[in-house]
Design an enzyme around this catalytic site. Structure first.
Site: not given
Ligand code: FES
Length: 125
Positions: A35, A37, A60, A104
């Site tokens: 993702c 992140d 997110c 996450c």
């Molecule tokens: Fe990647 Fe939440 S979508 S940490």
């Protein structure tokens, strides 16, 4: 049923412990390749107690809520206790996360683990 619990929304909208600790003695940074992140945790540890903790998360809503809750769960705790923090405990404290958002909370567990590793490495353990 709403996708996110009220606790997730609360910690997303009003995240606790956001920021940087300038004189942190341990830092952990992790990212999720899928993702994209990124989460960074700063710890100020004295006498094996986590006196202060802050985070910066570029991610997110669930990642921000997980970081916020995870920092609340380890603040003021002994390092040995913080080591035991699991993503499951973070997700439970948030009254659950949707299944596709569990990763996450894993990011929060990993960031804290990494910061604690950094602390032990600096101590030469
Ligand atoms: Fe990647 Fe939440 S979508 S940490």
């Amino acid at each position: 049923m709403a996708l996110y619990s009220e606790k997730v929304m609360d910690h997303f909208r009003n995240p606790r412990n956001v920021g940087v600790i300038e004189d942190a003695n341990a830092i952990g940074e992790v990212g999720n390749a899928k993702c994209g992140d990124i989460m960074k945790i700063y710890l100020k540890i004295e006498n094996d107690i986590i006196e202060d903790v802050k985070f910066e998360t570029f991610g997110c809503a669930s990642a921000i809520a997980s970081s916020s809750m995870a920092t609340e769960l380890i603040k003021g705790k002994p390092v040995s206790e913080a080591m035991q923090l699991t993503n499951k405990a973070v997700a439970e404290a948030l009254d659950g996360l949707p299944p596709h958002k569990i990763h996450c909370s894993v990011l929060a567990e990993e960031a804290i683990q990494k910061a604690l590793e950094d602390y032990y490495n600096k101590q030469g353990e």
